[in-house]
Design a protein around this motif. Structure first.
Motif, PDB file in Angstrom:
ATOM      1  N   GLY A 111     -25.493  -0.152  -8.024  1.00 44.45           N
ATOM      2  CA  GLY A 111     -25.122  -1.492  -9.046  1.00 44.45           C
ATOM      3  C   GLY A 111     -23.711  -1.949  -8.890  1.00 44.45           C
ATOM      4  N   LEU A 112     -23.734  -3.051  -9.676  1.00 40.39           N
ATOM      5  CA  LEU A 112     -22.484  -4.035  -9.581  1.00 40.39           C
ATOM      6  C   LEU A 112     -22.233  -4.414 -11.108  1.00 40.39           C
ATOM      7  CD1 LEU A 112     -20.164  -6.063  -8.575  1.00 40.39           C
ATOM      8  CD2 LEU A 112     -21.930  -7.640  -8.031  1.00 40.39           C
ATOM      9  N   ALA A 113     -21.243  -4.404 -11.658  1.00 37.72           N
ATOM     10  CA  ALA A 113     -20.523  -5.060 -12.951  1.00 37.72           C
ATOM     11  C   ALA A 113     -19.408  -5.794 -12.602  1.00 37.72           C
ATOM     12  CB  ALA A 113     -20.540  -3.947 -14.044  1.00 37.72           C
ATOM     13  N   PHE A 114     -19.472  -7.076 -13.389  1.00 37.49           N
ATOM     14  CA  PHE A 114     -18.319  -8.176 -12.872  1.00 37.49           C
ATOM     15  C   PHE A 114     -18.357  -8.788 -14.099  1.00 37.49           C
ATOM     16  CE2 PHE A 114     -16.956 -12.219 -11.993  1.00 37.49           C
ATOM     17  CZ  PHE A 114     -15.840 -11.901 -11.096  1.00 37.49           C
ATOM     18  N   ALA A 115     -17.188  -9.307 -14.431  1.00 37.46           N
ATOM     19  CA  ALA A 115     -16.959 -10.162 -15.724  1.00 37.46           C
ATOM     20  C   ALA A 115     -15.299 -10.927 -15.519  1.00 37.46           C
ATOM     21  CB  ALA A 115     -16.877  -9.514 -16.915  1.00 37.46           C
ATOM     22  N   MET A 116     -15.432 -12.184 -15.633  1.00 36.26           N
ATOM     23  CA  MET A 116     -14.139 -12.789 -15.832  1.00 36.26           C
ATOM     24  C   MET A 116     -14.075 -13.824 -17.009  1.00 36.26           C
ATOM     25  SD  MET A 116     -14.845 -15.672 -12.696  1.00 36.26           S
ATOM     26  CE  MET A 116     -13.777 -16.921 -13.859  1.00 36.26           C
ATOM     27  N   GLN A 117     -13.043 -14.207 -17.411  1.00 37.15           N
ATOM     28  CA  GLN A 117     -12.775 -15.051 -18.447  1.00 37.15           C
ATOM     29  C   GLN A 117     -11.719 -15.886 -18.375  1.00 37.15           C
ATOM     30  OE1 GLN A 117     -12.351 -13.145 -22.264  1.00 37.15           O
ATOM     31  NE2 GLN A 117     -11.438 -14.982 -23.234  1.00 37.15           N
ATOM     32  N   SER A 118     -12.180 -17.242 -18.112  1.00 40.52           N
ATOM     33  CA  SER A 118     -10.995 -18.543 -18.057  1.00 40.52           C
ATOM     34  C   SER A 118     -11.285 -19.490 -19.281  1.00 40.52           C
ATOM     35  CB  SER A 118     -11.533 -19.142 -16.851  1.00 40.52           C
ATOM     36  OG  SER A 118     -10.473 -20.228 -16.474  1.00 40.52           O
ATOM     37  N   GLY A 119     -10.186 -19.259 -19.980  1.00 38.30           N
ATOM     38  CA  GLY A 119     -10.409 -20.011 -21.195  1.00 38.30           C
ATOM     39  C   GLY A 119     -11.439 -19.569 -22.243  1.00 38.30           C
ATOM     40  N   ASP A 120     -12.391 -20.618 -22.495  1.00 41.00           N
ATOM     41  CA  ASP A 120     -13.343 -20.133 -23.378  1.00 41.00           C
ATOM     42  C   ASP A 120     -14.561 -19.718 -22.589  1.00 41.00           C
ATOM     43  OD1 ASP A 120     -11.939 -20.710 -25.576  1.00 41.00           O
ATOM     44  OD2 ASP A 120     -12.528 -22.856 -25.745  1.00 41.00           O
ATOM     45  N   ILE A 121     -14.539 -20.127 -21.227  1.00 41.86           N
ATOM     46  CA  ILE A 121     -15.771 -19.521 -20.451  1.00 41.86           C
ATOM     47  C   ILE A 121     -15.701 -17.973 -19.933  1.00 41.86           C
ATOM     48  CG2 ILE A 121     -16.930 -20.179 -18.232  1.00 41.86           C
ATOM     49  CD1 ILE A 121     -16.801 -22.400 -20.307  1.00 41.86           C
ATOM     50  N   THR A 122     -16.843 -17.289 -20.111  1.00 39.63           N
ATOM     51  CA  THR A 122     -16.958 -16.190 -19.652  1.00 39.63           C
ATOM     52  C   THR A 122     -18.159 -16.035 -18.673  1.00 39.63           C
ATOM     53  OG1 THR A 122     -16.168 -15.180 -21.807  1.00 39.63           O
ATOM     54  CG2 THR A 122     -17.409 -13.531 -20.487  1.00 39.63           C
ATOM     55  N   ILE A 123     -17.773 -15.488 -17.700  1.00 39.64           N
ATOM     56  CA  ILE A 123     -18.879 -15.176 -16.447  1.00 39.64           C
ATOM     57  C   ILE A 123     -18.926 -13.569 -16.338  1.00 39.64           C
ATOM     58  CG2 ILE A 123     -19.446 -15.591 -14.083  1.00 39.64           C
ATOM     59  CD1 ILE A 123     -17.670 -17.962 -14.597  1.00 39.64           C
ATOM     60  N   SER A 124     -20.265 -13.451 -16.477  1.00 42.97           N
ATOM     61  CA  SER A 124     -20.409 -11.665 -16.328  1.00 42.97           C
ATOM     62  C   SER A 124     -21.873 -11.647 -15.444  1.00 42.97           C
ATOM     63  CB  SER A 124     -20.685 -11.070 -17.565  1.00 42.97           C
ATOM     64  OG  SER A 124     -19.517 -10.992 -18.621  1.00 42.97           O
ATOM     65  N   SER A 125     -21.834 -10.385 -15.060  1.00 39.95           N
ATOM     66  CA  SER A 125     -22.937 -10.202 -14.121  1.00 39.95           C
ATOM     67  C   SER A 125     -24.255 -10.075 -14.950  1.00 39.95           C
ATOM     68  CB  SER A 125     -22.752  -8.912 -13.271  1.00 39.95           C
ATOM     69  OG  SER A 125     -22.453  -7.825 -14.181  1.00 39.95           O
ATOM     70  N   ASP A 126     -25.338 -10.656 -14.498  1.00 37.95           N
ATOM     71  CA  ASP A 126     -26.636 -10.859 -15.219  1.00 37.95           C
ATOM     72  C   ASP A 126     -27.725 -11.253 -14.193  1.00 37.95           C
ATOM     73  OD1 ASP A 126     -26.395 -13.791 -15.073  1.00 37.95           O
ATOM     74  OD2 ASP A 126     -25.405 -13.889 -17.137  1.00 37.95           O
ATOM     75  N   CYS A 127     -28.858 -11.627 -14.836  1.00 36.98           N
ATOM     76  CA  CYS A 127     -30.129 -11.827 -14.147  1.00 36.98           C
ATOM     77  C   CYS A 127     -30.061 -13.257 -13.551  1.00 36.98           C
ATOM     78  CB  CYS A 127     -31.306 -12.007 -14.942  1.00 36.98           C
ATOM     79  SG  CYS A 127     -31.409 -12.898 -16.404  1.00 36.98           S
ATOM     80  N   THR A 128     -28.688 -14.183 -13.865  1.00 36.70           N
ATOM     81  CA  THR A 128     -28.624 -15.441 -13.279  1.00 36.70           C
ATOM     82  C   THR A 128     -27.961 -15.310 -11.866  1.00 36.70           C
ATOM     83  OG1 THR A 128     -26.499 -15.872 -14.205  1.00 36.70           O
ATOM     84  CG2 THR A 128     -28.397 -16.592 -15.408  1.00 36.70           C
ATOM     85  N   TRP A 129     -27.378 -14.050 -11.503  1.00 33.79           N
ATOM     86  CA  TRP A 129     -26.880 -13.700 -10.262  1.00 33.79           C
ATOM     87  C   TRP A 129     -27.867 -13.665  -9.107  1.00 33.79           C
ATOM     88  CZ3 TRP A 129     -21.495 -11.691  -9.078  1.00 33.79           C
ATOM     89  CH2 TRP A 129     -20.692 -11.893 -10.083  1.00 33.79           C
ATOM     90  N   LYS A 130     -27.662 -13.947  -8.043  1.00 32.82           N
ATOM     91  CA  LYS A 130     -28.682 -13.770  -6.870  1.00 32.82           C
ATOM     92  C   LYS A 130     -28.061 -12.715  -5.933  1.00 32.82           C
ATOM     93  CE  LYS A 130     -30.858 -17.521  -8.029  1.00 32.82           C
ATOM     94  NZ  LYS A 130     -32.264 -17.720  -8.251  1.00 32.82           N
ATOM     95  N   ALA A 131     -29.073 -11.880  -5.365  1.00 34.59           N
ATOM     96  CA  ALA A 131     -28.725 -10.563  -4.683  1.00 34.59           C
ATOM     97  C   ALA A 131     -29.754 -10.570  -3.206  1.00 34.59           C
ATOM     98  CB  ALA A 131     -28.958  -9.332  -5.594  1.00 34.59           C
ATOM     99  N   GLN A 132     -29.111 -10.137  -2.317  1.00 35.62           N
ATOM    100  CA  GLN A 132     -29.793 -10.136  -0.940  1.00 35.62           C
ATOM    101  C   GLN A 132     -29.248  -8.997  -0.271  1.00 35.62           C
ATOM    102  OE1 GLN A 132     -32.344 -12.219   0.496  1.00 35.62           O
ATOM    103  NE2 GLN A 132     -32.477 -10.593   1.861  1.00 35.62           N
TER     104      GLN A 132
END
Length: 805
Positions: A111-132
């Protein structure tokens, strides 16, 4: 953003949709992120099982998962603002799942877990990520390099794409969520305790042999195939098309061996063979032992196969790539044109690289094949310099040996295992305290080992790992290295974490009491290795082999040492009553060891008491008894005489630390003997061309031709010269009070630096007819205590410019 808490609390643990939990998987992840503005303080947290490389907008940001336990994950935090842009950003991660137990990896969930925050924007690993699954790496079971350190690799560049910089996610399936909220999924998650490794530029590589190969019909791993290739050595002119030297070229013209000496823009053209051979080969010399990532840059036709082996010597006339079922070789298949490649997730320890080229019908141009060193960035504080060039060389090579065996944690040898052991790391830490003062790194290694506690009170053999056997004395040595860490670092963090566990470990050890002798029986069982030393009679048995009603002097001596270490820690922590109870037990054990094992005819302690009969005599037992001060003064000269005359089974480099600890605290003749032995044995390795110190004095010939030429436990000269020749020892935690006790041996002058938590201590001395003239400078918060040796009296001593003698 709160920088004290991980961003991964609500991140999903993601992997391939519907993928089997196969070992040895390379998986590409992508996520497009639109940012209206960039916060200059933007961080990202990332955690993976097992390893990763993070790219943002096609640029590598960071790589390297800390070696952790599956249930106790670590994350890596990295500042990413400089890699981001307003508008669309492409986040790409190459994740690697090991998926089988090794000596430096315990199988977890991919597995992979990722998260970043820039200002009010948070981007975390979820089902919108693509994997191959990565198309170019061969995933799934592959031959292991060794049983300890991972799989070999096969990479087909013809199948790769520029996926880290091109948004290919629309054609990829969505990632599968394995769990939501990593903070609840794992028992614990903390920031990695050791900084990521530095990756340095490629080191010079020199071609020392070239020719043609004839491939046999043998099938198997890449390493086994290479080892069965017939090599036909040829001159450079028969293999390479060399460009003519410029007309105004006044120096020596370039030779083939020069081309990769320094990586640059030159290309060496290898011609296809015109005879019935199956390809070409080259052997490259990196000049000295190196540890790093395999790196290559070649121009070749599509389908050209590079089988690439690595090793530490050329004793066989070629690299020893297939030995005892081990496979020190990988395969790279070229795309058409220029191929640039770095093997991403496995470090290689080697001096020599052998490459077999096959399946090409036009010239292959070589720009570089070699290693990019990966190093732990530690403070290079410790130093030693004397009038003796050999001693200086011993110190510097030992120090470099330590560096080659330090990455996420201490590792025994970078070529064959890369594993963390308690016995090895105890040596390495003591040496490292004098070289680097790397207390936090040592604590991280000891913490990993401590987390591997078993139900029987023993630690796993390696950490983080799950291994079928363990060695009892390694668990006891771990207790001692925890105490020594407190002494040198001045911090009780390990004791505070593990004191109750140490109670449990010692209670279990002392539960096997033999009332008739006052000794303790060593643990026994199918998962126990009765190992003490790499010598006949001391390295077994393993598992359920019968040992009768045997009692072991080494086991009881190591137990005696661990009890003393715990007593010291209890006293330091204000638990004097508890310490006093153990002091009685330790003293009784010391008396019992002498009474049970002392042999009047041999004037020595036996190694074993087998059905009441004393058997086997070893240097190891004598020096352990001397170190633990359990011998009556009247017998010590006789024991020393036996050591001087080689009357007992000798010690290998692995346990020579105990010889130094014992003999240097004894008498002038013992110190003189130890000094001569150090410079003879370690000097002999240097005279044989060692660029790092070996696992044993037999070098590559030991362990059925698998002996390592770089081993952390052999860096003893750092301690010997830094502690004993300079004479700086901590007497209280953190060097709050320290001893000045130089032992010159055959040296006439010496100077150097010893790290301490409060700052470095600088020491220099010179010998004259009256004794030693000593000058010491260091932090005023430290209190020096002068302890002259009778054979090396201090005639004059200045501490920070003030006369103490």
């Amino acid at each position: 953003m709160d920088n004290t808490k991980t961003l991964l609390t609500e991140a999903a643990w993601i992997w391939l949709e519907g993928a089997e939990c196969l070992p040895h998987q390379y998986v590409c992840f992508q996520k497009k992120a639109r940012l209206a503005e960039i916060d200059c303080d933007t961080f990202a947290d990332i955690s993976v099982d097992s390893d990763f490389i993070l790219y943002i907008n096609g640029v590598e940001v960071i790589r390297g998962q800390f070696s952790d336990y599956p249930e106790r994950k670590t994350y890596t935090r990295v500042r990413i603002a400089d890699f981001l842009q307003t508008g669309d950003n492409l986040i790409s991660v190459l994740a690697y799942y090991r998926g089988e137990d090794f000596s430096e990896y315990r199988k977890g969930m991919p597995g992979l877990a990722f998260a970043m925050q820039s200002g009010d924007i948070t981007i975390s690993s979820d089902c919108t990520w693509k994997a191959q699954r990565h198309p170019a790496f061969r995933s799934g079971p592959m031959p292991r390099v060794t049983g300890q350190m991972g799989f070999t690799a096969c990479y087909d560049a013809r199948l790769d794409t520029a996926w880290t910089s091109l948004d290919l996610g629309n054609d990829w399936p969505a990632a599968s969520i394995q769990a939501i909220g990593i903070d609840g999924f794992w028992a614990d998650i903390t920031e990695r305790p050791v900084q990521p490794l530095d990756i340095l530029p490629e080191v010079p590589a020199r071609i020392v042999m070239q020719g043609s190969i004839r491939r046999s019909e043998f099938e198997g791993s890449v390493a086994s195939i290479m080892s069965h290739d017939y090599l036909v050595s040829l001159t450079p002119a028969e293999v390479f098309a060399m460009p003519p030297a410029p007309a105004d070229y006044t120096a020596h013209p370039d030779t083939a061996s020069d081309y990769m000496r320094l990586p640059d823009d030159r290309w060496l053209e290898m011609t296809p063979s015109s005879d019935a051979s199956d390809g070409r080969f080259i052997v490259l010399d990196l000049g000295r032992e190196e540890v790093g990532l395999l790196s290559l840059c070649v121009d070749a036709p599509a389908g050209t196969v590079l089988d690439i082996a690595h090793g530490e010597h050329l004793d066989d006339g070629r690299v020893r790539m297939f030995v005892g079922g081990r496979n020190f070789a990988d395969r790279y298949i070229c795309r058409d044109g220029i191929n640039r490649f770095i093997l991403p997730f496995r470090r290689i320890g080697a001096r020599y690289i052998e490459v077999h080229f096959s399946c090409f019908d036009r010239p292959v141009k070589l720009n570089y094949i070699g290693l990019k060193p990966t190093i732990l960035n530690v403070d290079d504080i410790g130093s030693f310099h004397s009038n003796d060039r050999l001693a200086n060389r011993e110190y510097n090579v030992a120090k470099r040996t330590l560096r080659l065996c330090m990455h996420e944690h201490y590792e025994d040898c970078p070529w064959r295992e890369q594993a963390l052991y308690a016995f090895d790391s105890r040596n390495q830490a003591l040496y490292g305290y004098y070289a680097f003062g790397n207390y936090d790194f040592a604590a991280a290694s000891f913490d990993l080992l401590g987390r591997g506690i078993r139900d029987d009170g023993l630690l796993e053999l390696c950490a983080p790992a799950r291994i079928p056997i363990t060695i009892p004395i390694f668990s006891l040595v771990w207790i001692t290295e925890v105490a020594e860490h407190w002494l040198y670092s001045g911090t009780s963090v390990l004791f505070d974490t593990f004191s109750s566990q140490i109670d449990f470990m010692l209670d279990m050890a002392c539960s096997r009491f033999d009332a008739s002798t006052g000794l303790y029986a060593a643990p026994a069982g199918d998962d126990i290795w009765q190992f003490y030393e790499w010598m006949d009679g001391l390295a077994g048995p393993i598992g359920g082999e019968a040992i009768g009603s045997r009692l072991d002097a080494p086991y009881n001596l190591f137990l005696h040492e661990s009890l003393g270490s715990y007593i010291w820690m209890l006293n330091q922590s204000g638990q004097a009553d508890k310490a006093n109870e153990l002091i009685v037990r330790q003293k009784e054990l010391g008396v019992a060891i002498f009474n049970a094992f002392w042999n009047r005819e041999k004037n020595a302690l036996s190694t074993y008491l087998l059905d009441g009969t004393q058997t086997h005599f070893s240097d190891l037992v004598q020096v352990l008894a001397l170190h633990q001060e359990i011998l009556p003064g009247s017998v010590i000269p006789r024991v020393l005489e036996g050591i001087y005359s080689d009357a007992f089974s000798p010690m290998t480099l692995s346990s020579r630390l105990y010889e130094i600890l014992a003999l240097m605290a004894s008498c002038p003749s013992a110190r003189s003997f130890a000094d001569t032995r150090i410079h003879t044995d370690w000097g002999d390795m240097l005279f044989q061309g060692a660029t790092s110190f070996w696992e044993t004095a037999r070098g590559g010939d030991d362990f059925d031709l698998a002996g390592s030429l770089c081993h952390g436990w052999s860096a003893l000269p750092v301690l010997y010269l830094g502690a004993y020749a300079l004479g700086i020892f901590p007497l209280e935690p953190g060097f709050g009070k320290f001893a000045i006790r130089p032992f010159p041996g055959n040296l006439y002058s010496a100077k150097g630096t010893v790290p301490t938590p409060a700052g470095p201590i600088h020491m220099e001395w010179i010998r004259n007819d009256d004794g030693l003239i000593v000058k010491v400078d260091g932090p005023e918060s430290l209190s020096p205590h002068v302890e002259s040796l009778p054979e090396a009296p201090i005639a004059k001593l200045l501490w920070n410019g003030k006369a103490m003698i």
